[in-house]
Motif scaffolding. Structure first.
Motif, PDB file in Angstrom:
ATOM      1  N   UNK A 154       0.967  -1.390  -0.476  1.00  0.00           N
ATOM      2  CA  UNK A 154      -0.165   0.089  -0.077  1.00  0.00           C
ATOM      3  C   UNK A 154       0.849   1.216  -0.300  1.00  0.00           C
ATOM      4  N   UNK A 155       2.166   1.224   0.828  1.00  0.00           N
ATOM      5  CA  UNK A 155       2.763   2.560   0.924  1.00  0.00           C
ATOM      6  C   UNK A 155       3.451   2.602  -0.493  1.00  0.00           C
ATOM      7  N   UNK A 156       3.858   1.522  -1.245  1.00  0.00           N
ATOM      8  CA  UNK A 156       4.214   1.678  -3.081  1.00  0.00           C
ATOM      9  C   UNK A 156       2.982   2.700  -3.791  1.00  0.00           C
ATOM     10  N   UNK A 157       1.884   1.477  -3.557  1.00  0.00           N
ATOM     11  CA  UNK A 157       0.372   2.408  -4.284  1.00  0.00           C
ATOM     12  C   UNK A 157       1.013   3.667  -4.278  1.00  0.00           C
ATOM     13  N   UNK A 158       0.756   4.296  -3.021  1.00  0.00           N
ATOM     14  CA  UNK A 158       0.422   5.362  -2.712  1.00  0.00           C
ATOM     15  C   UNK A 158       1.361   6.409  -3.053  1.00  0.00           C
ATOM     16  N   UNK A 159       3.022   5.349  -3.367  1.00  0.00           N
ATOM     17  CA  UNK A 159       4.011   6.441  -3.909  1.00  0.00           C
ATOM     18  C   UNK A 159       3.882   6.852  -5.480  1.00  0.00           C
ATOM     19  N   UNK A 160       2.916   5.669  -5.887  1.00  0.00           N
ATOM     20  CA  UNK A 160       2.668   5.350  -7.382  1.00  0.00           C
ATOM     21  C   UNK A 160       1.366   6.872  -7.396  1.00  0.00           C
ATOM     22  N   UNK A 161       1.033   6.756  -6.396  1.00  0.00           N
ATOM     23  CA  UNK A 161      -0.316   7.675  -6.753  1.00  0.00           C
ATOM     24  C   UNK A 161       0.171   9.184  -6.837  1.00  0.00           C
ATOM     25  N   UNK A 162       1.535   9.942  -6.229  1.00  0.00           N
ATOM     26  CA  UNK A 162       1.919  10.714  -5.326  1.00  0.00           C
ATOM     27  C   UNK A 162       2.620  11.342  -7.098  1.00  0.00           C
ATOM     28  N   UNK A 163       3.418  10.309  -7.900  1.00  0.00           N
ATOM     29  CA  UNK A 163       4.232  10.828  -8.837  1.00  0.00           C
ATOM     30  C   UNK A 163       3.465   9.864 -10.273  1.00  0.00           C
ATOM     31  N   UNK A 164       2.300   9.416 -10.675  1.00  0.00           N
ATOM     32  CA  UNK A 164       2.116   9.135 -11.097  1.00  0.00           C
ATOM     33  C   UNK A 164       1.659   9.805 -12.580  1.00  0.00           C
ATOM     34  N   UNK A 165       2.384  10.918 -12.770  1.00  0.00           N
ATOM     35  CA  UNK A 165       2.294  11.840 -14.084  1.00  0.00           C
ATOM     36  C   UNK A 165       3.835  11.376 -14.502  1.00  0.00           C
ATOM     37  N   UNK A 166       4.568  10.849 -14.044  1.00  0.00           N
ATOM     38  CA  UNK A 166       6.151  10.253 -14.773  1.00  0.00           C
ATOM     39  C   UNK A 166       5.480   8.419 -15.346  1.00  0.00           C
ATOM     40  N   UNK A 167       6.501   7.712 -15.895  1.00  0.00           N
ATOM     41  CA  UNK A 167       6.219   6.488 -16.834  1.00  0.00           C
ATOM     42  C   UNK A 167       6.877   6.001 -15.342  1.00  0.00           C
ATOM     43  N   UNK A 188      -3.313   8.446 -16.995  1.00  0.00           N
ATOM     44  CA  UNK A 188      -4.699   7.549 -16.856  1.00  0.00           C
ATOM     45  C   UNK A 188      -3.988   6.392 -17.300  1.00  0.00           C
ATOM     46  N   UNK A 189      -3.314   5.636 -17.882  1.00  0.00           N
ATOM     47  CA  UNK A 189      -2.370   4.732 -17.833  1.00  0.00           C
ATOM     48  C   UNK A 189      -2.052   4.468 -16.403  1.00  0.00           C
ATOM     49  N   UNK A 190      -1.404   5.397 -15.526  1.00  0.00           N
ATOM     50  CA  UNK A 190      -1.052   4.667 -14.792  1.00  0.00           C
ATOM     51  C   UNK A 190      -1.792   4.380 -13.156  1.00  0.00           C
ATOM     52  N   UNK A 191      -3.013   5.745 -13.717  1.00  0.00           N
ATOM     53  CA  UNK A 191      -3.814   5.132 -12.770  1.00  0.00           C
ATOM     54  C   UNK A 191      -5.000   4.216 -12.763  1.00  0.00           C
ATOM     55  N   UNK A 192      -4.568   3.996 -14.248  1.00  0.00           N
ATOM     56  CA  UNK A 192      -5.975   2.961 -14.014  1.00  0.00           C
ATOM     57  C   UNK A 192      -5.519   1.074 -13.112  1.00  0.00           C
ATOM     58  N   UNK A 193      -3.638   1.578 -13.311  1.00  0.00           N
ATOM     59  CA  UNK A 193      -2.837  -0.021 -13.129  1.00  0.00           C
ATOM     60  C   UNK A 193      -2.873   0.348 -11.526  1.00  0.00           C
ATOM     61  N   UNK A 194      -2.686   1.001 -11.216  1.00  0.00           N
ATOM     62  CA  UNK A 194      -2.834   1.320  -9.627  1.00  0.00           C
ATOM     63  C   UNK A 194      -4.322   1.222  -9.322  1.00  0.00           C
ATOM     64  N   UNK A 195      -5.009   1.732  -9.689  1.00  0.00           N
ATOM     65  CA  UNK A 195      -7.144   0.735  -9.609  1.00  0.00           C
ATOM     66  C   UNK A 195      -6.733  -0.200  -9.195  1.00  0.00           C
ATOM     67  N   UNK A 196      -6.349  -1.218 -10.430  1.00  0.00           N
ATOM     68  CA  UNK A 196      -6.804  -2.712 -10.361  1.00  0.00           C
ATOM     69  C   UNK A 196      -5.747  -3.199  -9.685  1.00  0.00           C
TER      70      UNK A 196
END
Length: 521
Positions: A352-365, A462-470
């Motif tokens: 969950x910490x990793x997923x939160x990190x993704x959410x904070x920086x989902x504007x990068x590949x 949008x690609x990153x957010x879709x991955x994180x949501x799944x």
């Protein structure tokens, strides 16, 4: 001697090209053959016709079985032609490979430029193997090693890589791959590169002189029209702001002295080395993008994988990763990163910490993965000693201590393969599109560029957010299950799989159309 050198070539294979350069400089003949999949097997076997020896670049453990299949085919075609293997994996698993695979004749350990030339001088005569440092070979039923060959300290003395073949292009820009150093300043438990360089006497990290790097770049610039350089150094920057400034200043002066202007380049570095004044200078020099070795969004995750901590510890390393991405965002530098979400000690909290990190920086590949247990690494040894390692020298795996996370990891490996790790996967397209956008801005400009880059950023988010949501949904499902045979798990996972396929297909169609648009610009 005529030597066929075989390995992956989706990018310029610098490992093989350095070997080829050394052979050519010593007066031997060298031919390069791409082996990117088993589809290339027939072409490689045909290319071996007339060769005195065949060298296989066995760097990737995941492809070991493919290379062993190729070695078997080569022996059937020409039984008396020596088949030599080298690379990270071959070095780390040399004894097992020779013990179980008679289709392999010997292993070149660690760096092979001098070793391969000496083998050619010796005519690949087994009686002379003991006198050539840096080999593993058979002596009857026994597996033996010659004296270890020290790490090459004078990298400037090596011939430049063999650059024969067409120049590669990215967004129409002629591109070449470079190494300004070898080895790594860190000692992470999971890393096969660190393990490789521990196996040879001498320093693990070595840099070429600025003059040597600039000379190679100038030859590519003036003779082959290259304007974009991709540095594959694991540490383009070192843990010293002063030393980084000195090297960058010298590099800029060397470029100017050699008549090189308008360059673009990409690098890799640790987040802790992404200091503002250094990155300001890099941006002015033409830095297009950087791969940041973030690895985990939590201190617990970094400790689990044995990531060598900075001076202030893993908590500070996570903060450094956050700061590095924020700096890249501010300076307009593209950054890419991957998190090792699933590791032997992963918990629901660390993922969950990793997923939160993704959410904070989902504007990068971005991307995620499971930590692999590479042959010879401290992580592999630790898991085997604890009785948690499974498999053999060709492929080892483990059970994650937290049962729910182990379920999530096993399912994620299957559900997200086509999205995250297959060739031309959705996440690979996102990474490539981001790079194309940076090249477009730096080299081309003109009408439509800013709008196209904005479209790429929007699609990437949008690609990153879709991955994180799944992934978040999968983690929630796994956290409520009683095991892989739970009917509720199977039912809910089936619905998740259907949604993943649908969203992946739609996003990939849009991304490929966007890539065509960017390439047209």
């Amino acid at each position: 001697m005529r030597v066929l050198l075989v390995g992956p070539e989706r990018e310029e294979n610098l490992s093989l090209r350095y070997l080829s350069g050394a052979l050519l400089a010593a007066g031997h003949q060298a031919t390069l053959a791409a082996f990117d999949s088993l589809d290339d097997l027939g072409r490689v076997v045909a290319a071996a016709r007339g060769a005195d020896a065949v060298g296989l670049s066995l760097c990737f453990q995941a492809r070991a079985r493919e290379f062993l299949t190729l070695a078997t085919a080569l022996k059937l075609f020409a039984p008396r032609v020596p088949v030599v293997v080298g690379g990270h994996y071959a070095t780390c698993a040399a004894a097992e490979l020779l013990e179980h695979h008679p289709e392999l004749d010997l292993v070149v350990l660690h760096e092979g430029e001098h070793t391969l030339v000496e083998l050619c001088v010796a005519g690949f005569d087994p009686a002379r193997y003991p006198a050539i440092p840096g080999l593993a070979y058979r002596d009857g039923a026994a597996i033996r090693r010659s004296a270890p060959r020290p790490a090459i300290t004078d990298l400037d003395g090596l011939p430049h890589p063999d650059r024969r073949g067409p120049v590669r292009r990215l967004a129409g820009v002629r591109t070449a791959y470079l190494m300004g150093s070898r080895g790594c300043t860190s000692s992470c438990d999971y890393c096969c590169i660190v393990t490789l360089h521990r196996m040879a006497p001498g320093p693990r990290f070595r840099q070429r002189s600025v003059a040597s790097v600039a000379d190679e770049m100038a030859a590519l610039y003036h003779q082959r029209g290259v304007r974009q350089f991709v540095f594959h150094d694991d540490n383009f920057l070192v843990p010293s702001v002063r030393k980084n400034h000195e090297r960058l200043d010298a590099l800029q002066a060397a470029w100017a002295a050699r008549g090189m202007t308008g360059l673009g380049f990409t690098i890799k570095c640790r987040p802790a080395d992404a200091e503002r004044s250094v990155f300001d200078k890099l941006a002015r020099m033409g830095l297009l993008r950087v791969f940041l070795g973030v690895e985990s969004g939590s201190a617990a995750g970094l400790r689990s994988i044995g990531r060598t901590p900075g001076a202030r510890g893993p908590e500070a390393d996570v903060a450094a990763a956050e700061a590095a991405l924020a700096l890249c965002r501010e300076l307009g530098i593209s950054a890419q990163y991957t998190l090792m979400c699933f590791h032997p000690d992963a918990t629901l909290a660390t993922v969950r910490d990793d997923l939160d990190f993704f959410r904070r920086h989902d504007d990068f590949p971005l991307n995620f993965c499971r930590v692999e247990t590479y042959a010879g690494t401290p992580l592999e040894a630790r898991l085997r000693a604890a009785g948690r390692g499974r498999g053999d020298y060709l492929a080892r795996t483990y059970t994650i201590a937290d049962p729910a996370v182990d379920v999530a990891s096993r399912l994620a490996t299957r559900i997200f393969h086509q999205r995250c790790w297959a060739n031309d996967s959705l996440m690979e397209v996102a990474i490539g599109l981001d790079h194309l956008g940076g090249v477009l801005r730096h080299f081309h400009g003109g009408p439509g560029v800013a709008a196209a880059r904005a479209r790429v950023r929007d699609w990437t988010v949008r690609v990153n957010r879709d991955l994180v949501a799944l992934l978040s949904e999968l983690l929630a499902i796994a956290g409520e299950t009683t095991g892989l045979e739970d009917p509720a798990l199977l039912r809910r996972t089936r619905a998740l799989v259907d949604r993943e396929r649908a969203s992946r297909a739609a996003l990939l169609r849009e991304g490929l159309a966007l890539r065509d648009h960017v390439r047209a610009l």
